[in-house]
Design a protein around this motif. Structure first.
Motif, mmCIF file in Angstrom:
data_model
loop_
_atom_site.group_PDB
_atom_site.id
_atom_site.type_symbol
_atom_site.label_atom_id
_atom_site.label_comp_id
_atom_site.label_asym_id
_atom_site.label_seq_id
_atom_site.Cartn_x
_atom_site.Cartn_y
_atom_site.Cartn_z
ATOM 1 N N ILE A 1 -30.990 74.578 13.317
ATOM 2 C CA ILE A 1 -31.419 73.405 14.091
ATOM 3 C C ILE A 1 -32.248 73.839 15.293
ATOM 4 O O ILE A 1 -33.286 73.237 15.607
ATOM 5 N N LEU A 2 -31.788 74.886 15.982
ATOM 6 C CA LEU A 2 -32.527 75.391 17.136
ATOM 7 C C LEU A 2 -33.934 75.817 16.735
ATOM 8 O O LEU A 2 -34.909 75.541 17.444
ATOM 9 N N GLY A 3 -34.056 76.486 15.593
ATOM 10 C CA GLY A 3 -35.371 76.913 15.114
ATOM 11 C C GLY A 3 -36.271 75.740 14.776
ATOM 12 O O GLY A 3 -37.465 75.733 15.111
ATOM 13 N N TYR A 4 -35.706 74.709 14.119
ATOM 14 C CA TYR A 4 -36.490 73.522 13.790
ATOM 15 C C TYR A 4 -37.007 72.830 15.059
ATOM 16 O O TYR A 4 -38.169 72.415 15.129
ATOM 17 N N ILE A 5 -36.132 72.689 16.059
ATOM 18 C CA ILE A 5 -36.532 71.999 17.294
ATOM 19 C C ILE A 5 -37.569 72.809 18.059
ATOM 20 O O ILE A 5 -38.532 72.263 18.600
ATOM 21 N N ARG A 6 -37.367 74.121 18.086
ATOM 22 C CA ARG A 6 -38.282 74.974 18.845
ATOM 23 C C ARG A 6 -39.685 74.924 18.259
ATOM 24 O O ARG A 6 -40.686 74.961 18.994
ATOM 25 N N LEU A 7 -39.797 74.842 16.930
ATOM 26 C CA LEU A 7 -41.099 74.792 16.274
ATOM 27 C C LEU A 7 -41.650 73.375 16.185
ATOM 28 O O LEU A 7 -42.792 73.184 15.761
ATOM 29 N N GLY A 8 -40.824 72.383 16.546
ATOM 30 C CA GLY A 8 -41.285 71.003 16.511
ATOM 31 C C GLY A 8 -41.473 70.462 15.114
ATOM 32 O O GLY A 8 -42.249 69.512 14.906
ATOM 33 N N GLN A 9 -40.789 71.039 14.142
ATOM 34 C CA GLN A 9 -40.926 70.615 12.753
ATOM 35 C C GLN A 9 -39.604 70.048 12.237
ATOM 36 O O GLN A 9 -38.540 70.317 12.779
ATOM 37 N N GLN A 10 -39.719 69.278 11.172
ATOM 38 C CA GLN A 10 -38.544 68.771 10.462
ATOM 39 C C GLN A 10 -37.582 68.001 11.369
ATOM 40 O O GLN A 10 -36.366 68.045 11.163
ATOM 41 N N LEU A 11 -38.094 67.284 12.361
ATOM 42 C CA LEU A 11 -37.212 66.558 13.270
ATOM 43 C C LEU A 11 -36.375 65.492 12.555
ATOM 44 O O LEU A 11 -35.201 65.289 12.911
#
Length: 240
Positions: A193-203
């Motif tokens: 989840i942290l990786g998804y949020i950091r990259l701004g993808q798959q929110l």
């Protein structure tokens, strides 16, 4: 939690419609299922370790008087008071210095450092509220150590163990800071989840996963709170 059912992949309010599509997308993603399975395994193993070590330490502190007793108690409680980043950096340095590869084992070790405290505190508090006369009466009536534990201690501490285990599982499943330093290339669900949020993808997927994680966290915590109000989880018959 409302955004988890958002029909659009753009987070705006009010949402244009409701759908369960993102839950299906999240479940179909291989990396999400892998992360969930890793988180569950780590949480179960850390909880099992905490139950063994935490209950053993609680019995030792409650039943015996020895040199350094208060120091041992302080060291057991210390990991939960330290910032997670300090614990994570210290464990990472220890593993790297000793040539230990970061894996599921290192995650479990990291999580166990603070999960032990939850079990220890619960069991110790319950033992301190238990009258020593119960154990003395059991011995006077001819019960051996195993009978005393099964008929006297177990009904008293059972809810403390279950509550501590549930809290330990919930805390381990959600842990991200210590896991970041002990997981290596692996991704637990919080790290994913942290990786998804950091990259701004798959929110939208993150919203769906977060919805499930909230439920998985609230249920064991609520059960633990309910159990800690009781005196025993298993009703035993009268010892003959």
């Amino acid at each position: 939690m409302v955004y988890a059912f958002n029909k659009s992949n753009i987070q705006s309010w009010p949402i244009p419609g409701f759908t369960t599509h993102w839950f299906r997308v999240a479940w179909d993603a291989t990396e999400v299922r892998t992360a969930i399975w890793l988180s569950v395994r780590a949480a179960l193993l850390a909880t099992a370790t905490a139950l063994v070590l935490g209950s053993a330490a609680a019995f030792a502190i409650a039943r015996f008087r020895f040199f350094g007793r208060e120091t041992v108690s302080f060291l057991l409680v210390l990991p939960i008071a330290l910032p997670g980043i300090i614990t994570g950096m210290a464990l990472n340095s220890f593993f790297v210095f000793n040539g230990i590869n970061l894996s599921l084992t290192t995650i479990v070790i990291g999580h166990s450092t603070f999960c032990v405290v939850l079990v220890y505190n619960n069991v110790l508090a319950r033992l301190r509220r238990t009258s020593p006369s119960l154990l003395e009466a059991s011995a006077d009536l001819g019960a051996d150590g195993w009978q005393t534990f099964w008929y006297i201690l177990w009904p008293v501490i059972s809810t403390a163990l279950v509550a501590g285990g549930l809290l330990a599982f919930a805390l381990s499943f959600d842990e991200v800071v210590v896991t970041f330093f002990t997981a290596g290339a692996q991704n637990t669900l919080p790290l994913l989840i942290l990786g998804y949020i950091r990259l701004g993808q798959q929110l939208p997927i993150v919203n769906a996963i977060a919805f499930v994680m909230i439920l998985l966290t609230v249920i064991p915590v609520a059960l633990a709170q309910r159990l800690m109000r009781d005196t025993g989880v298993v009703a035993r018959g009268t010892a003959k």
